[in-house]
Motif scaffolding. Structure first.
Motif, PDB file in Angstrom:
ATOM      1  N   SER A 230       0.824  -1.107   0.205  1.00  0.00           N
ATOM      2  CA  SER A 230       0.122  -0.138  -0.057  1.00  0.00           C
ATOM      3  C   SER A 230       1.094   1.026  -0.055  1.00  0.00           C
ATOM      4  O   SER A 230       0.344   2.317  -0.696  1.00  0.00           O
ATOM      5  CB  SER A 230      -0.556   0.172   1.523  1.00  0.00           C
ATOM      6  OG  SER A 230      -0.040   0.242   2.110  1.00  0.00           O
ATOM      7  N   PHE A 231       2.057   1.481   0.231  1.00  0.00           N
ATOM      8  CA  PHE A 231       2.950   2.191  -0.013  1.00  0.00           C
ATOM      9  C   PHE A 231       3.624   2.378  -1.463  1.00  0.00           C
ATOM     10  O   PHE A 231       3.788   1.323  -2.432  1.00  0.00           O
ATOM     11  CB  PHE A 231       4.687   1.695   1.026  1.00  0.00           C
ATOM     12  CG  PHE A 231       3.945   1.032   2.238  1.00  0.00           C
ATOM     13  CD1 PHE A 231       3.194   2.121   2.959  1.00  0.00           C
ATOM     14  CD2 PHE A 231       5.558   0.662   2.955  1.00  0.00           C
ATOM     15  CE1 PHE A 231       2.933   1.504   3.896  1.00  0.00           C
ATOM     16  CE2 PHE A 231       5.570   0.540   4.277  1.00  0.00           C
ATOM     17  CZ  PHE A 231       3.833   0.559   4.883  1.00  0.00           C
ATOM     18  N   GLN A 232       3.401   3.630  -1.611  1.00  0.00           N
ATOM     19  CA  GLN A 232       3.869   4.926  -2.361  1.00  0.00           C
ATOM     20  C   GLN A 232       4.685   4.381  -3.368  1.00  0.00           C
ATOM     21  O   GLN A 232       4.034   3.812  -4.701  1.00  0.00           O
ATOM     22  CB  GLN A 232       3.519   6.313  -2.408  1.00  0.00           C
ATOM     23  CG  GLN A 232       3.331   6.755  -3.792  1.00  0.00           C
ATOM     24  CD  GLN A 232       3.114   8.737  -3.826  1.00  0.00           C
ATOM     25  OE1 GLN A 232       4.379   9.171  -3.182  1.00  0.00           O
ATOM     26  NE2 GLN A 232       1.992   8.869  -4.246  1.00  0.00           N
ATOM     27  N   ALA A 233       5.675   4.664  -2.771  1.00  0.00           N
ATOM     28  CA  ALA A 233       6.911   4.326  -3.224  1.00  0.00           C
ATOM     29  C   ALA A 233       6.598   2.483  -4.332  1.00  0.00           C
ATOM     30  O   ALA A 233       7.704   1.831  -5.393  1.00  0.00           O
ATOM     31  CB  ALA A 233       8.206   4.087  -2.862  1.00  0.00           C
ATOM     32  N   ARG A 235       4.077   0.678  -4.313  1.00  0.00           N
ATOM     33  CA  ARG A 235       2.926   0.506  -6.030  1.00  0.00           C
ATOM     34  C   ARG A 235       3.926   0.729  -7.119  1.00  0.00           C
ATOM     35  O   ARG A 235       3.642   0.777  -8.276  1.00  0.00           O
ATOM     36  CB  ARG A 235       2.365   1.946  -5.059  1.00  0.00           C
ATOM     37  CG  ARG A 235       1.396   1.190  -4.673  1.00  0.00           C
ATOM     38  CD  ARG A 235       0.471   1.809  -3.382  1.00  0.00           C
ATOM     39  NE  ARG A 235      -0.658   2.102  -4.721  1.00  0.00           N
ATOM     40  CZ  ARG A 235      -1.850   2.783  -3.711  1.00  0.00           C
ATOM     41  NH1 ARG A 235      -1.829   3.798  -3.255  1.00  0.00           N
ATOM     42  NH2 ARG A 235      -2.761   3.695  -5.456  1.00  0.00           N
ATOM     43  N   HIS A 236       4.326   1.934  -7.140  1.00  0.00           N
ATOM     44  CA  HIS A 236       4.969   2.846  -8.263  1.00  0.00           C
ATOM     45  C   HIS A 236       6.415   2.079  -8.987  1.00  0.00           C
ATOM     46  O   HIS A 236       6.260   1.753 -10.043  1.00  0.00           O
ATOM     47  CB  HIS A 236       5.847   4.355  -8.117  1.00  0.00           C
ATOM     48  CG  HIS A 236       5.038   5.659  -7.883  1.00  0.00           C
ATOM     49  ND1 HIS A 236       5.281   6.538  -7.777  1.00  0.00           N
ATOM     50  CD2 HIS A 236       2.876   5.591  -7.595  1.00  0.00           C
ATOM     51  CE1 HIS A 236       4.112   7.044  -7.644  1.00  0.00           C
ATOM     52  NE2 HIS A 236       2.956   6.162  -7.142  1.00  0.00           N
ATOM     53  N   ARG A 237       6.587   1.323  -8.073  1.00  0.00           N
ATOM     54  CA  ARG A 237       7.766   0.520  -8.344  1.00  0.00           C
ATOM     55  C   ARG A 237       7.390  -0.792  -9.179  1.00  0.00           C
ATOM     56  O   ARG A 237       7.331  -1.462 -10.508  1.00  0.00           O
ATOM     57  CB  ARG A 237       9.024  -0.615  -8.105  1.00  0.00           C
ATOM     58  CG  ARG A 237       9.880   0.772  -6.509  1.00  0.00           C
ATOM     59  CD  ARG A 237      10.770   0.500  -5.640  1.00  0.00           C
ATOM     60  NE  ARG A 237      12.131   1.761  -5.985  1.00  0.00           N
ATOM     61  CZ  ARG A 237      13.214   1.209  -6.384  1.00  0.00           C
ATOM     62  NH1 ARG A 237      13.523   0.853  -7.666  1.00  0.00           N
ATOM     63  NH2 ARG A 237      13.950   2.375  -6.630  1.00  0.00           N
TER      64      ARG A 237
END
Length: 337
Positions: A230-233, A235-237
């Motif tokens: 759920s962490f943005q970093a 999810r982006h990866r």
């Protein structure tokens, strides 16, 4: 020739997954097991889908067969004499696509075997065959094919980034007779094209397996009361890795639709770049877990990286494609990659 529907593709994928999960002996041929599935009929009906599914599942299963040999040898069948038994192809060494140059002493054998010689009767070896004046030729040599008794060559194990593989290097001149060389320029070009499409599909399968493991790990791993997925970093990866995977699938589909060597080289370069992107991101989000021997992620990452080296690593393919485009040249011959 027709196109498989979604239900047939799902059933075939399941059958291949089951087959590859129970026949992982290094360097074996899958032809017998595939024959039991009626593979010839499946391949004739929709070669693009059948081959893509086979190699995608091969990569996901981390299988170690000679399936790639079968693909290239099928393209070379018209220029080969009758086989005395099971054949294996001597592939160009990683980083090369052309046959080893001849020496004054005869025809040296230098190449890669994708398994041991236990059940192999004869080796098929691409060699230079002299001037090639065909349209678009700039290399000055054509490609020929010789066949050599397996018992007449010396092989040594190759240590690769993927320790699970059992690859061997063929070196030196054969101690037994080789059959005369057959001109195979167009057939070899077709074989390289087919091999690159198969390798692209296998890298896609291995990276899909890696991405699935990373998604499972980040969903199960909890920090600060929340799954790290759920962490943005994170999810982006994972999103960037997924986009690279989808792009490689699209390039491979386009290569099959085009049918030519240029498109196949682009597809393999795209898949090679994809494996670098996916590997970087899945290792990052899995942290130390991804490097553990007991965890399967390492095997997917190393397998995809090794596959990228065959028939042109993505860096070399990208450089050659880019130079050709910037130079205003048309699509170069396959052997020049």
């Amino acid at each position: 020739m027709t196109t498989m529907d979604a239900q047939t593709r799902a059933l075939l994928s399941e059958s291949l997954r089951e087959l590859l999960g129970t026949s992982d002996r290094a360097g074996t041929s899958l032809s017998g097991a595939l024959a039991e599935l009626g593979w010839d009929e499946v391949l004739a009906e929709d070669p693009a889908t059948a081959t893509t599914l086979l190699f995608r599942e091969h990569g996901r299963a981390l299988a170690r067969s000679r399936a790639l040999d079968d693909v290239l040898l099928a393209e070379l069948a018209a220029v080969l004499p009758a086989a005395p038994g099971v054949r294996a192809l001597v592939h160009p060494l990683p980083g090369a696509t052309e046959a080893a140059p001849p020496t004054a002493g005869g025809r040296p054998l230098s190449g890669l075997l994708l398994g041991p010689l236990d059940d192999i009767a004869e080796l098929v070896v691409p060699v230079p065959s002299g001037p090639d004046s065909g349209p678009g030729s700039r290399s000055g040599t054509g490609t020929g094919i010789i066949t050599v008794p397996a018992a007449a060559v010396r092989v040594t194990p190759v240590a690769t980034f993927d320790r699970d593989l059992s690859w061997f290097r063929v070196q030196g001149e054969p101690t037994g007779p080789a059959r005369p060389s057959a001109a195979a320029g167009p057939a070899w070009d077709s074989a390289v094209t087919a091999g690159r499409r198969a390798l692209a599909a296998e890298m896609i399968g291995a990276c899909a397996g890696a991405l699935a493991l990373a998604a499972e790990h980040t969903t199960a791993r909890v920090q600060f009361g929340h799954p790290i997925a759920s962490f943005q970093a994170v999810r982006h990866r994972l999103a960037e890795a997924h986009v690279a995977l989808v792009a490689a699938e699209a390039a491979l589909a386009a290569a099959w639709a085009d049918g030519g060597g240029w498109a196949a080289a682009v597809a393999k370069a795209t898949a090679g770049r994809m494996q670098a992107v996916v590997s970087r991101h899945v290792l990052q989000v899995c942290g130390a877990m991804g490097l553990m021997e007991e965890y399967g992620l390492r095997r997917y990452v190393t397998r995809a990286a090794v596959l990228d080296t065959l028939y042109g690593p993505h860096q070399d393919l990208e450089e050659t494609i880019g130079a050709a485009l910037l130079g205003g040249m048309g699509p170069p011959r396959i052997a020049e990659f």
